[in-house]
Scaffold this motif. Structure first.
Motif, PDB file in Angstrom:
ATOM      1  N   GLY A 184       0.582  -1.192   0.658  1.00 49.99           N
ATOM      2  CA  GLY A 184       0.036  -0.428   0.070  1.00 49.99           C
ATOM      3  C   GLY A 184       1.072   1.026   0.154  1.00 49.99           C
ATOM      4  N   THR A 185       1.830   1.347   0.138  1.00 50.89           N
ATOM      5  CA  THR A 185       2.798   2.443  -0.183  1.00 50.89           C
ATOM      6  C   THR A 185       2.754   3.490  -1.058  1.00 50.89           C
ATOM      7  OG1 THR A 185       4.851   1.251   0.791  1.00 50.89           O
ATOM      8  CG2 THR A 185       5.199   2.766  -0.663  1.00 50.89           C
ATOM      9  N   PHE A 186       2.321   2.955  -2.612  1.00 47.20           N
ATOM     10  CA  PHE A 186       2.367   3.524  -3.822  1.00 47.20           C
ATOM     11  C   PHE A 186       0.508   3.793  -3.725  1.00 47.20           C
ATOM     12  CE2 PHE A 186       5.569   1.008  -5.217  1.00 47.20           C
ATOM     13  CZ  PHE A 186       6.759   1.056  -4.334  1.00 47.20           C
ATOM     14  N   ASN A 187       0.697   5.104  -4.524  1.00 46.20           N
ATOM     15  CA  ASN A 187      -0.931   5.126  -4.745  1.00 46.20           C
ATOM     16  C   ASN A 187      -0.670   5.421  -6.627  1.00 46.20           C
ATOM     17  OD1 ASN A 187      -3.658   6.186  -5.219  1.00 46.20           O
ATOM     18  ND2 ASN A 187      -2.857   7.929  -4.142  1.00 46.20           N
ATOM     19  N   ASN A 188      -0.772   4.778  -7.278  1.00 50.57           N
ATOM     20  CA  ASN A 188      -1.438   5.104  -9.543  1.00 50.57           C
ATOM     21  C   ASN A 188      -0.112   5.776  -9.346  1.00 50.57           C
ATOM     22  OD1 ASN A 188      -2.522   4.577 -11.414  1.00 50.57           O
ATOM     23  ND2 ASN A 188      -3.003   7.348 -11.255  1.00 50.57           N
TER      24      ASN A 188
END
Length: 383
Positions: free
Chosen positions: A126-130
């Motif tokens: 969940g570190t990255f967001n798109n």
């Protein structure tokens, strides 16, 4: 010295410079070799370029990482067939790539095949967001991977995040410093995991900084997408060559490199590649008007033999400079096929199947040389 040649659709005039250099000065116009997806067996769009110490070239392609040894092409596919958006080459044994919500390293096994290891997997879920990873910079103490949301530093055992107050644009290395623009803001310097503001917040508030290159002894050439070019001395910004700067603002500058011979190659979104000297004077304009297969330049790279590679929105182009020789191409064929060339009284005379054309000798230096050619009336027909 005049060398006669013939061609059908593309008109190539090779002018040996050993005679005319002493009179007209040194000038070079390159040969352009276009490579399409049928040749390299991958997708149209190419994003990034690198080369290792053995001369192997690497291209970030829409469907993976391409390898080219000068003869054969190999496609290395990422997990889930992700796009290789960015490429950085440590050695023949290790290559780094950045993709969508993914970055990692390729290591060559005993058989010579590249094997991929995810480095982003070292981060919590969940570190990255798109996030796409657009740039990779290899520093002495690690590797920086940049997305628009953040930058992550890999130190060969751990991955840590560089934190910003705002989102960032393209990470660049110049003079051993790692610089990045805050979106709608000024320049920042990355020092390990720390961020140091450098200025330019108001100046760059309405444009993207796409290029940061060394200039002179300790300055920086700053290139923006829609606002032209600037010189930065560490304190102040000033417009670089107003005429060129105004032109680049209309062409959407996207990438650039400083070549080994001291000239700059500027890649645009709308109008191909411009080669300029350190004063900002245009030496060459390479575009679809003179055989470049596509005008949208996504990356530029100078190889170990000082030739230029361009990653395009459609294909790859190789821009080859031949010692003491220039290649002048007129792809439209409006002047017909050339049969003879002669230099006489400060003019080049060109015999074609449509008549005799001439151009002033000094105009041979111009980026679009054929535009100024004139037909000698009464010579129409085969020459």
């Amino acid at each position: 010295m005049v060398r006669k040649i013939k061609c059908c659709k593309l008109i190539l005039v090779w002018l040996f410079l050993s005679v005319i250099n002493s009179v007209y000065g040194n000038w070079e116009k390159p040969q352009i070799i276009n490579l399409n997806k049928e040749i390299y067996k991958a997708d149209n769009k190419n994003w990034s370029i690198g080369q290792d110490e053995r001369g192997i070239l690497y291209f970030g392609n829409d469907v993976g990482l391409l390898e080219f040894d000068g003869i054969e092409w190999k496609l290395n596919q990422l997990p889930n067939q992700l796009t290789a958006r960015s490429v950085a080459v440590l050695s023949h044994q290790t290559v780094f790539t950045g993709s969508y919500e993914e970055f990692g390293r390729w290591d060559r096994d005993i058989s010579g095949k590249l094997v991929y290891t995810s480095l982003s997997a070292l981060l919590p879920d969940g570190t990255f967001n798109n996030e796409d990873f657009w740039k990779i910079c290899i520093a002495e103490d690690g590797v920086y991977f940049q997305s628009f949301a953040s930058i992550y530093k890999y130190t060969y055992d751990t991955v840590r995040q560089v934190y910003f107050d705002q989102a960032v644009l393209f990470l660049q290395e110049a003079w051993g410093r790692y610089l990045v623009q805050e979106i709608s803001g000024g320049l920042l310097e990355i020092k390990d995991l720390d961020v140091v503001p450098l200025g330019g917040k108001e100046l760059f508030a309405h444009t993207d900084v796409r290029v940061i290159l060394p200039y002179g002894e300790n300055q920086y050439l700053i290139g923006t997408a829609m606002q032209g070019l600037y010189l930065y001395d560490g304190q102040d910004f000033q417009v670089f060559n107003p005429v060129l700067s105004d032109l680049m603002s209309k062409k959407e500058l996207n990438c650039a490199i400083l070549s080994a011979k001291g000239t700059y190659f500027l890649g645009t979104i709308l109008d191909g590649i411009y080669e300029i000297d350190p004063n900002g004077e245009i030496l060459n304009h390479i575009s679809s008007q003179n055989t470049l297969q596509n005008n949208t330049i996504l990356a530029l790279y100078e190889d170990s033999r000082n030739n230029i590679w361009a990653a395009l929105d459609r294909g790859i182009s190789y821009i080859q400079y031949l010692t003491n020789m220039s290649c002048i191409t007129e792809p439209a064929g409006s002047t017909g096929a050339f049969y003879d060339v002669a230099l006489w009284q400060d003019k080049w005379f060109l015999g074609t199947n449509q008549g005799v054309f001439y151009i002033h000798a000094d105009d041979i230096h111009t980026p679009d040389v054929f535009r100024d050619m004139k037909l000698i009336e009464g010579t129409q027909g085969q020459v």
